[in-house]
Design an enzyme around this catalytic site. Structure first.
Site, PDB file in Angstrom:
ATOM      1  N   HIS A   1      -2.435   8.334   2.865  1.00 43.38           N
ATOM      2  CA  HIS A   1      -2.158   7.040   2.240  1.00 43.38           C
ATOM      3  C   HIS A   1      -0.691   6.893   1.862  1.00 43.38           C
ATOM      4  CE1 HIS A   1      -3.310   3.324   0.206  1.00 43.38           C
ATOM      5  NE2 HIS A   1      -2.539   3.700  -0.804  1.00 43.38           N
TER       6      HIS A   1
ATOM      7  N   LYS B   1     -10.161  -3.978   2.445  1.00 41.08           N
ATOM      8  CA  LYS B   1     -10.220  -3.921   0.991  1.00 41.08           C
ATOM      9  C   LYS B   1     -10.036  -5.293   0.353  1.00 41.08           C
ATOM     10  CE  LYS B   1      -8.199  -1.669  -3.064  1.00 41.08           C
ATOM     11  NZ  LYS B   1      -7.206  -0.678  -3.560  1.00 41.08           N
TER      12      LYS B   1
ATOM     13  N   HIS C   1       0.057  -7.552  -0.352  1.00 38.16           N
ATOM     14  CA  HIS C   1      -0.070  -7.695  -1.802  1.00 38.16           C
ATOM     15  C   HIS C   1       0.136  -9.137  -2.229  1.00 38.16           C
ATOM     16  CE1 HIS C   1       1.205  -3.203  -2.179  1.00 38.16           C
ATOM     17  NE2 HIS C   1      -0.100  -3.330  -2.029  1.00 38.16           N
TER      18      HIS C   1
ATOM     19  N   ARG D   1      -3.759   0.531   5.509  1.00 38.78           N
ATOM     20  CA  ARG D   1      -4.591   1.606   4.980  1.00 38.78           C
ATOM     21  C   ARG D   1      -5.320   2.315   6.113  1.00 38.78           C
ATOM     22  NH1 ARG D   1      -5.186  -2.970   1.940  1.00 38.78           N
ATOM     23  NH2 ARG D   1      -4.537  -2.855  -0.263  1.00 38.78           N
TER      24      ARG D   1
ATOM     25  N   ARG E   1       1.794   4.732   3.787  1.00 41.48           N
ATOM     26  CA  ARG E   1       1.887   3.304   3.438  1.00 41.48           C
ATOM     27  C   ARG E   1       3.070   3.050   2.497  1.00 41.48           C
ATOM     28  NH1 ARG E   1      -1.193  -1.509   2.985  1.00 41.48           N
ATOM     29  NH2 ARG E   1      -1.544  -2.279   0.869  1.00 41.48           N
TER      30      ARG E   1
ATOM     31  N   TYR F   1       4.602   0.738  -4.813  1.00 39.85           N
ATOM     32  CA  TYR F   1       4.735   1.472  -3.557  1.00 39.85           C
ATOM     33  C   TYR F   1       6.195   1.757  -3.233  1.00 39.85           C
ATOM     34  CZ  TYR F   1      -0.192   0.958  -2.292  1.00 39.85           C
ATOM     35  OH  TYR F   1      -1.563   1.056  -2.265  1.00 39.85           O
TER      36      TYR F   1
END
Length: 361
Positions: free
Chosen positions: A316, A237, A341, A214, A319, A350
């Site tokens: 973003h 995050k 993840h 990120r 990513r 994604y």
């Protein structure tokens, strides 16, 4: 009965109001103070329902004596339960950003259901509440509020306040896909435009594509994070920790992490990988903030001359592009590890190109 609030339209029946922001009618129970959304319905239908409800209240309401009201045990309101829920939530060690978002969402729910008894909030009331956001085009907000309501009532079941969760039967709104995906060809074109704005933006884009991290984590990367030929990253995050080998490469674009890091050292005497010595727009020389990175990428995207839709890809989306490239060159599990993840379900979101790429036959 309580007096009609001043905010009500004098041309409407008692206890009925029209919310201009959401374009919906709401009726307020004069006894409990609970406000019930009628949704987007014709004005005449709202007036008819309000008159019918007012008539029912007037015929069936018998005011109790003050002493009886003092003796009566008050019901556990939704607002009261939220005080307890916030204590439960504080034990979960959530990130500051998550806490800020949840706090705003809780205030929204308190305004809607606060004075109602938690045991009397029905599935229908929740469904109507969520539908108002969907009708206003705020589908993602409806998804988030339903998720929070589901957890709030789940904890109430655990503590024995209610027997079943009224949110569970409601449908989960499908979040709208608004932002366009970024293709490799578009990435290269935007990077070419970015080269005219400063090498730091090119470096940031390359690192983003190679590492799949990120923007917040990219702007925090430092040379001191490199040890034993690996770049150590702690995702801000999630707290997920990664040790990326400097030998990491993407053959599709002929990039290696070691090569990009060396490029970051050029005219950079700081510890930050992403550093600019130029003054622009009031920004002083130094490390680049996530906000400035987003703004610069948007400018480069515009300068590239590529025509996007109403919701063009942001920084973003690099990513997502990284995950799709690694899926081809490696596999899904590698993409999942790189993105940090916990589940493949999130990674697949994604990996979804959203119609951006051709299907090879």
């Amino acid at each position: 009965m309580s007096n009609r609030p001043k905010r009500y339209d004098v041309n409407l029946p008692r206890n009925l109001t029209f919310r201009k922001a959401k374009q919906i009618y709401s009726w307020r129970n004069p006894i409990t103070g609970q406000e019930i959304s009628l949704g987007r319905i014709p004005r005449k239908d709202a007036i008819a329902q309000a008159i019918e409800a007012n008539s029912y209240i007037e015929q069936n309401f018998v005011p109790s004596a003050l002493l009886d009201r003092l003796k009566d045990n008050p019901e556990f309101t939704f607002s009261k339960w939220l005080e307890r829920y916030e204590v439960i939530q504080a034990r979960r060690n959530l990130k500051p950003t998550t806490i800020r978002i949840r706090t705003n969402q809780i205030q929204t729910l308190k305004a809607e259901f606060g004075r109602a008894s938690i045991s009397r909030i029905s599935t229908r009331e929740i469904a109507v509440f969520l539908e108002t956001y969907i009708e206003c085009g705020k589908r993602n907000m409806a998804v988030a509020l339903r998720s929070l309501l589901l957890d709030i009532f789940r904890e109430a079941v655990v503590e024995g306040l209610i027997e079943k969760n009224p949110v569970e039967p409601t449908r989960t709104p499908s979040p709208e896909v608004k932002r366009e995906r970024l293709s490799l060809e578009q990435f290269i074109a935007i990077r070419q435009a970015a080269s005219k704005m400063g090498s730091w933006l090119v470096n940031a884009m390359n690192i983003g594509l190679l590492t799949g991290q990120r923007r917040e984590d990219i702007t925090r990367m430092a040379f001191s994070d490199i040890n034993s030929d690996r770049l150590f990253v702690t995702q801000s995050k999630t707290g997920h920790k990664l040790a990326l080998p400097l030998s990491l490469e993407l053959k599709a674009i002929s990039l290696s992490l070691s090569g990009v890091i060396e490029a970051c050292r050029v005219e950079n005497d700081s510890d930050n990988l992403i550093y600019s010595s130029a003054k622009k727009g009031g920004r002083k020389p130094g490390a680049i903030s996530p906000g400035w990175l987003t703004q610069a990428f948007a400018e480069a995207r515009l300068q590239s001359g590529i025509e996007f839709g109403p919701n063009p890809p942001t920084f973003h989306e690099i990513r997502s592009l990284a995950s799709r490239l690694y899926e081809v060159e490696r596999d899904e599990s590698f993409a999942q590890k790189l993105l940090g993840h916990k589940t493949m379900t999130m990674t697949k979101k994604y990996l979804d190109a959203r119609g951006q790429e051709y299907v090879m036959v």
